[in-house]
Design a protein around this motif. Structure first.
Motif, PDB file in Angstrom:
ATOM      1  N   ALA A 165      31.009  38.561  27.824  1.00 27.03           N
ATOM      2  CA  ALA A 165      31.760  37.716  27.467  1.00 27.03           C
ATOM      3  C   ALA A 165      30.293  36.837  27.947  1.00 27.03           C
ATOM      4  O   ALA A 165      30.077  35.757  27.184  1.00 27.03           O
ATOM      5  CB  ALA A 165      32.591  37.359  27.781  1.00 27.03           C
ATOM      6  N   HIS A 166      30.055  36.990  29.426  1.00 27.46           N
ATOM      7  CA  HIS A 166      29.441  36.045  30.352  1.00 27.46           C
ATOM      8  C   HIS A 166      27.758  37.313  30.516  1.00 27.46           C
ATOM      9  O   HIS A 166      28.058  37.728  30.360  1.00 27.46           O
ATOM     10  CB  HIS A 166      29.735  35.708  30.855  1.00 27.46           C
ATOM     11  N   PRO A 167      26.885  35.865  30.768  1.00 25.24           N
ATOM     12  CA  PRO A 167      25.787  36.570  31.335  1.00 25.24           C
ATOM     13  C   PRO A 167      26.758  37.448  32.834  1.00 25.24           C
ATOM     14  O   PRO A 167      27.235  36.376  33.173  1.00 25.24           O
ATOM     15  CB  PRO A 167      25.205  35.439  31.783  1.00 25.24           C
ATOM     16  N   ASP A 168      26.792  38.667  33.127  1.00 23.37           N
ATOM     17  CA  ASP A 168      26.606  38.851  34.063  1.00 23.37           C
ATOM     18  C   ASP A 168      28.134  39.543  34.407  1.00 23.37           C
ATOM     19  O   ASP A 168      28.229  40.899  35.292  1.00 23.37           O
ATOM     20  CB  ASP A 168      26.720  37.969  36.309  1.00 23.37           C
ATOM     21  N   ASP A 169      28.024  39.649  32.846  1.00 23.71           N
ATOM     22  CA  ASP A 169      29.195  40.587  32.769  1.00 23.71           C
ATOM     23  C   ASP A 169      28.709  42.326  33.050  1.00 23.71           C
ATOM     24  O   ASP A 169      29.382  42.819  33.371  1.00 23.71           O
ATOM     25  CB  ASP A 169      30.522  40.538  31.468  1.00 23.71           C
ATOM     26  N   PRO A 170      27.874  42.595  31.998  1.00 17.50           N
ATOM     27  CA  PRO A 170      27.100  43.757  32.035  1.00 17.50           C
ATOM     28  C   PRO A 170      26.941  44.611  33.440  1.00 17.50           C
ATOM     29  O   PRO A 170      27.435  45.519  33.947  1.00 17.50           O
ATOM     30  CB  PRO A 170      26.018  43.808  30.924  1.00 17.50           C
ATOM     31  N   ASP A 197      38.359  34.849  27.918  1.00 16.98           N
ATOM     32  CA  ASP A 197      36.599  35.515  27.229  1.00 16.98           C
ATOM     33  C   ASP A 197      36.788  36.879  27.624  1.00 16.98           C
ATOM     34  O   ASP A 197      36.310  37.218  26.018  1.00 16.98           O
ATOM     35  CB  ASP A 197      35.672  34.137  27.845  1.00 16.98           C
ATOM     36  N   HIS A 198      37.778  37.454  28.443  1.00 20.75           N
ATOM     37  CA  HIS A 198      37.252  38.743  28.781  1.00 20.75           C
ATOM     38  C   HIS A 198      38.002  39.354  27.826  1.00 20.75           C
ATOM     39  O   HIS A 198      37.968  39.958  27.069  1.00 20.75           O
ATOM     40  CB  HIS A 198      37.048  39.202  30.261  1.00 20.75           C
ATOM     41  N   ARG A 199      39.290  38.609  27.656  1.00 19.53           N
ATOM     42  CA  ARG A 199      40.211  39.484  26.510  1.00 19.53           C
ATOM     43  C   ARG A 199      39.914  38.918  24.801  1.00 19.53           C
ATOM     44  O   ARG A 199      39.785  40.406  24.772  1.00 19.53           O
ATOM     45  CB  ARG A 199      41.934  38.423  26.503  1.00 19.53           C
TER      46      ARG A 199
HETATM   47 ZN   LIG Z   1      32.638  37.211  33.065  1.00 17.13          ZN
END
Ligand SMILES: [Zn+2]
Length: 265
Positions: A51-56, A161-163
């Motif tokens: 979903a977001h930058p930093d999730d990986p 967003d994660h879901r």
């Molecule tokens: Zn995130």
């Protein structure tokens, strides 16, 4: 842990002696049972959808660094640019998106080859047909053997967003295989594509642990690139990540690990 659960390490070993076969399936192979001939195929291309930058980096940065070092070709697809990820009322979402995309590009120094931003609105992500269409297109174009995504079924996962990102990724993996779904995309070298394995991070149902003991430093290096989210205290971040990874490692007998729910097709 059984040998079966460690299979992707074995896949790295076989990757060195096997030639690549893209495993294109004909019309008769559009359903769940993978043909036996493809079982030993090299699982080289990886698409991480989040979903977001930093999730990986927070989700599985050690695994990505380890896999990249082992020769896997990794591409990140980020559905938003994290434009709401600040409590500073003077920082406009557009400015923050630019900053966070730059941070994510810097973080791919872990060996990740490319980062694609779809720029959906942060905090408002929805698993729409249009998003699924975009992801199916990317899967058919990049032809990943492995997709890495957020587990959408994690209990009490509050971030919508994660879901949505996890659900959209899985729905796209399924749809990408089918000839008659988003069939308008099927021209040129874009054909139905069967992903072989899906690794879901941030899961309650882990059944695969990656030993990231040699990649923990690289993971911290990548995370510190996200200064807008993690600040600049490298020592504190390093401690936090090592503590968290050591706790996961205890589940599998590794000094540091990251855990996943693994789905094979
Ligand atoms: Zn995130």
């Amino acid at each position: 842990m059984s040998e079966e659960q460690k299979r992707p390490d074995t896949a790295f070993e076989t990757a060195e002696v096997q030639t690549t076969g893209d495993g294109q399936s004909g019309p008769a192979a559009t359903h769940a049972d993978a043909p036996p001939a493809e079982e030993k195929e090299e699982l080289k291309r990886v698409l991480l959808i989040a979903a977001h930058p930093d999730d990986p980096e927070f989700g599985c940065g050690g695994t990505m660094a380890k896999w990249a070092a082992a020769g896997k070709e990794i591409t990140y697809v980020l559905l938003t640019s994290g434009d709401k990820g600040s409590r500073d009322p003077n920082l406009r979402p557009g400015q923050l998106a630019t900053q966070r995309e730059e941070e994510q590009r810097a973080a791919k120094a872990t060996g990740v080859q490319d980062v694609i931003f779809l720029r959906h609105p942060d905090g408002l992500l929805d698993n729409t047909l249009e998003l699924r269409r975009q992801l199916v297109h990317l899967i058919r174009r990049h032809k990943p053997h492995i997709v890495v995504a957020i587990d959408p079924w994690k209990h009490y996962q509050l971030h919508p967003d994660h879901r949505a990102a996890g659900q959209a990724a899985l729905d796209a993996v399924w749809a990408a295989r089918e000839w008659h779904i988003f069939g308008e995309q099927l021209h040129g070298d874009e054909e139905p594509w069967r992903t072989k394995e899906v690794y879901l991070f941030w899961t309650d149902n882990a059944d695969y642990w990656e030993d990231v003991s040699d990649a923990i430093g690289t993971r911290v290096e990548a995370l510190i690139c996200h200064a807008s989210q993690v600040g600049t205290d490298r020592e504190k971040l390093d401690k936090r990540i090592r503590e968290r990874s050591a706790k996961v490692g205890e589940e599998a007998g590794y000094p540091y690990a990251e855990s996943f729910k693994l789905i094979k097709f």
